[in-house]
Motif scaffolding. Structure first.
Motif, mmCIF file in Angstrom:
data_model
loop_
_atom_site.group_PDB
_atom_site.id
_atom_site.type_symbol
_atom_site.label_atom_id
_atom_site.label_comp_id
_atom_site.label_asym_id
_atom_site.label_seq_id
_atom_site.Cartn_x
_atom_site.Cartn_y
_atom_site.Cartn_z
ATOM 1 N N ALA A 1 3.687 -6.567 3.034
ATOM 2 C CA ALA A 1 3.249 -8.001 3.411
ATOM 3 C C ALA A 1 4.156 -9.009 3.196
ATOM 4 O O ALA A 1 4.995 -8.907 2.143
ATOM 5 N N ALA A 2 4.314 -10.032 3.901
ATOM 6 C CA ALA A 2 5.295 -11.249 3.838
ATOM 7 C C ALA A 2 4.782 -11.838 2.866
ATOM 8 O O ALA A 2 3.864 -11.887 2.485
ATOM 9 N N PRO A 3 5.712 -12.691 1.950
ATOM 10 C CA PRO A 3 5.210 -13.413 1.063
ATOM 11 C C PRO A 3 4.367 -14.595 1.547
ATOM 12 O O PRO A 3 4.326 -15.108 2.569
ATOM 13 N N THR A 4 3.537 -14.960 0.485
ATOM 14 C CA THR A 4 2.328 -16.003 0.714
ATOM 15 C C THR A 4 2.800 -16.936 -0.202
ATOM 16 O O THR A 4 3.389 -16.912 -1.200
ATOM 17 N N ALA A 5 2.186 -18.282 -0.404
ATOM 18 C CA ALA A 5 2.185 -19.319 -1.474
ATOM 19 C C ALA A 5 1.976 -18.751 -2.558
ATOM 20 O O ALA A 5 1.045 -18.178 -3.060
ATOM 21 N N GLY A 6 2.974 -18.738 -3.546
ATOM 22 C CA GLY A 6 2.988 -18.454 -4.736
ATOM 23 C C GLY A 6 3.112 -16.902 -5.082
ATOM 24 O O GLY A 6 2.933 -16.537 -6.239
ATOM 25 N N ARG A 7 3.290 -16.095 -4.112
ATOM 26 C CA ARG A 7 3.378 -14.471 -4.207
ATOM 27 C C ARG A 7 4.434 -14.196 -3.409
ATOM 28 O O ARG A 7 4.682 -14.279 -2.205
ATOM 29 N N SER A 8 5.068 -13.162 -4.135
ATOM 30 C CA SER A 8 6.500 -12.592 -3.409
ATOM 31 C C SER A 8 5.809 -11.539 -2.295
ATOM 32 O O SER A 8 4.760 -11.261 -2.185
ATOM 33 N N SER A 9 6.772 -11.123 -1.548
ATOM 34 C CA SER A 9 6.198 -9.778 -0.591
ATOM 35 C C SER A 9 5.853 -8.598 -1.581
ATOM 36 O O SER A 9 6.375 -8.379 -2.735
ATOM 37 N N GLY A 10 5.450 -7.644 -0.921
ATOM 38 C CA GLY A 10 5.036 -6.434 -1.674
ATOM 39 C C GLY A 10 6.105 -5.401 -1.680
ATOM 40 O O GLY A 10 6.000 -4.385 -2.130
ATOM 41 N N ALA A 11 7.244 -5.730 -1.451
ATOM 42 C CA ALA A 11 8.600 -4.837 -1.530
ATOM 43 C C ALA A 11 8.770 -4.108 -2.532
ATOM 44 O O ALA A 11 8.796 -4.785 -3.819
ATOM 45 N N PRO A 12 9.226 -3.160 -2.855
ATOM 46 C CA PRO A 12 9.837 -2.498 -4.022
ATOM 47 C C PRO A 12 11.035 -3.279 -4.539
ATOM 48 O O PRO A 12 11.786 -3.551 -3.749
ATOM 49 N N PHE A 13 11.078 -3.264 -6.076
ATOM 50 C CA PHE A 13 12.321 -4.216 -6.441
ATOM 51 C C PHE A 13 13.546 -3.671 -5.962
ATOM 52 O O PHE A 13 14.219 -4.611 -5.797
ATOM 53 N N PHE A 14 13.984 -2.579 -5.753
ATOM 54 C CA PHE A 14 15.198 -2.268 -5.339
ATOM 55 C C PHE A 14 15.699 -2.205 -3.973
ATOM 56 O O PHE A 14 16.727 -2.054 -3.502
ATOM 57 N N ALA A 15 14.567 -2.464 -3.108
ATOM 58 C CA ALA A 15 14.853 -2.493 -1.466
ATOM 59 C C ALA A 15 14.096 -3.617 -0.924
ATOM 60 O O ALA A 15 13.530 -3.619 0.029
ATOM 61 N N VAL A 16 14.076 -4.861 -1.674
ATOM 62 C CA VAL A 16 13.300 -6.040 -0.848
ATOM 63 C C VAL A 16 13.835 -6.111 0.474
ATOM 64 O O VAL A 16 13.260 -6.545 1.499
ATOM 65 N N GLU A 17 15.354 -6.260 0.505
ATOM 66 C CA GLU A 17 15.852 -6.443 1.941
ATOM 67 C C GLU A 17 15.785 -5.305 3.040
ATOM 68 O O GLU A 17 15.922 -5.482 4.328
ATOM 69 N N ALA A 18 15.374 -4.137 2.552
ATOM 70 C CA ALA A 18 15.496 -3.129 3.440
ATOM 71 C C ALA A 18 14.067 -2.843 4.182
ATOM 72 O O ALA A 18 14.160 -2.007 5.231
ATOM 73 N N VAL A 19 12.969 -3.413 3.513
ATOM 74 C CA VAL A 19 11.653 -3.019 4.330
ATOM 75 C C VAL A 19 11.414 -4.463 5.245
ATOM 76 O O VAL A 19 11.783 -5.356 5.075
ATOM 77 N N HIS A 20 10.242 -3.982 6.034
ATOM 78 C CA HIS A 20 9.988 -5.073 7.109
ATOM 79 C C HIS A 20 8.741 -5.745 6.194
ATOM 80 O O HIS A 20 7.840 -5.151 6.011
#
Length: 455
Positions: A161-180
């Motif tokens: 999920a893309a970030p929302t107000a006050g919450r980051s994306s649900g990406a794994p910490f080591f691959a934030v830029e790798a996932v859609h």
């Protein structure tokens, strides 16, 4: 033609061509039950053509003039392991960090798998810039000629999920830029179509909200992902944490739950749904504790990693800095209970080390997961079946995962019997890929060089 040495050395071979006969070992077939003592395994051009118990007759295959006979008295042979769930390319030494991701590191990890007896590996959803898919394609086309690499499967880049107000994306910490980061169901489905164009082996998506810190993928987007994956003939794997996440994944039609539900205990309604659809549930136990550093003293760990890297990992594990989201000890006890519940109900549990993150070192995490399964109450033969036959079946592979005629001769030769102690899977005498005895000494030097920063 027989050796009197109870622990004969198995020397590397140049290829798997011709006929090779492995004699005298205790054989674990990989089906969860069958063990053959004093076995003969005959391999021709990399394929198993015969499996039997030695009778001592003069015309047995080990007496054939044109065969290379490899005595294995005192040893145990089992299928090489198959790992359908992990993340490669991010760990350097014992540290997982996005700055380390590279093609060179992906290849190093595929070598580490082979050194430790893993023939096949699937990376689930953290491929950055299509590097993994490039390596996989080069393997399949023959451009990448290195034979000492595990067969790679890749889901490419996963979906969160893309970030929302006050919450980051649900990406794994080591691959934030790798996932859609999907903004809505249409965006999620469109990305799956792009994955299908690249011929990924599966589709991975994350539902977990990371303890309330991240945006959670909506049920609508989850369903759009799975439906588009199925339209393109792809299986869909959902990362979940809670029973609620599991329900969302099943509502969407997911084929795989990439973790067991960890909170609360799965009840009869969820179990019935898993059974009705024969949904695969990944075990993923060792990734979450309990924090234990004893395994770092196993000699196999020091064979490919420098002491400084091992000491650093031990210090970080002792300080519990590797589990930022988990109450490790209690969560692990809950996992063990949930594993027993699901196993007793007959849910399709599949081996899953979640390799490449936290303390899950490539090649070693797989053996730690076997130990975690046995500690949770699974008999060693059943644990091995999860990591060989069952994981091969999940990947749609009918050419490996069992020691029987017609299968590839991907074998793990051990100096001790893992049915007596599952940690004996780490006492490796030889690794055989497609009938060829791998040169582990040469492979070890390559891995040591890479761990020390050499290119």
């Amino acid at each position: 033609m027989m050796s009197n040495d109870p622990q004969p050395q198995i020397r590397p071979t140049a290829s798997g061509a011709g006929t090779t006969v492995f004699t005298g070992a205790r054989l674990i077939v990989g089906d969860g039950t069958t063990v053959i003592d004093d076995a003969i395994v005959t391999v021709r051009d990399g394929i198993i053509v015969g499996v039997s118990r030695r009778s001592g007759a003069p015309d047995e295959p080990d007496q054939a003039d044109d065969a290379t006979v490899i005595p294995c008295a005192g040893k145990t042979i089992m299928p090489a392991l198959v790992n359908p769930h992990g993340h490669i390319g991010y760990m350097r030494g014992t540290v997982c960090d996005p700055r380390f991701f590279s093609r060179d590191n992906v290849i190093d990890h595929l070598r580490r798998f082979v050194y430790h007896g893993i023939s096949t590996f699937q990376s689930l959803g953290t491929d950055a810039n299509h590097v993994e898919l490039g390596v996989r394609n080069d393997q399949r086309s023959g451009v990448l000629e290195d034979r000492d690499l595990a067969t790679l499967f890749s889901a490419g880049s996963g979906i969160v999920a893309a970030p929302t107000a006050g919450r980051s994306s649900g990406a794994p910490f080591f691959a934030v830029e790798a996932v859609h980061q999907a903004t809505d169901p249409d965006d999620a489905a469109d990305f799956v179509r792009r994955l299908a164009e690249r011929r990924v082996d599966a589709v991975k998506f994350w539902i977990d909200d990371r303890g309330g810190q991240a945006a959670k993928l909506s049920p609508q987007s989850s369903r759009a992902i799975v439906e588009e994956a199925h339209r393109n003939g792809l299986v869909a794997a959902a990362h979940i944490y809670s029973v609620e996440d599991a329900e969302t994944a099943l509502d969407a039609g997911a084929d795989i739950l990439a973790h067991m539900p960890r909170n609360p205990e799965p009840g009869p309604a969820l179990i019935d749904r898993l059974l009705d659809r024969d949904t695969a549930v990944f075990t993923s136990m060792s990734v979450q504790g309990p924090t234990n550093t004893d395994w770092l003293d196993d000699p196999i760990v020091a064979e490919t990693l420098p002491p400084s890297a091992i000491d650093d990992l031990r210090e970080r594990m002792t300080a519990r800095s590797l589990e930022p989201l988990f109450d490790t000890s209690e969560t692990f006890r809950r996992l063990q209970r949930n594993f027993a519940t699901l196993h007793e109900a007959g849910v399709r549990l599949v081996f899953s080390p979640d390799t490449g993150v936290f303390a899950q070192l490539p090649g070693l995490a797989e053996h730690r997961e076997l130990e975690a399964l046995v500690n949770a109450g699974l008999p060693p033969l059943a644990a091995i079946e999860l990591a060989t036959k069952r994981s091969s079946n999940l990947l749609g592979l009918t050419d490996r995962g069992l020691i029987e005629p017609g299968r590839r001769a991907d074998l793990l030769v051990l100096d001790a019997d893992p049915t007596q102690d599952i940690t004996h899977t780490r006492r490796i005498a030889a690794v055989i890929l497609a009938g060829r005895v791998v040169d582990r000494d040469r492979l070890r030097r390559q891995l040591q060089d890479h761990a020390h920063g050499a290119r």
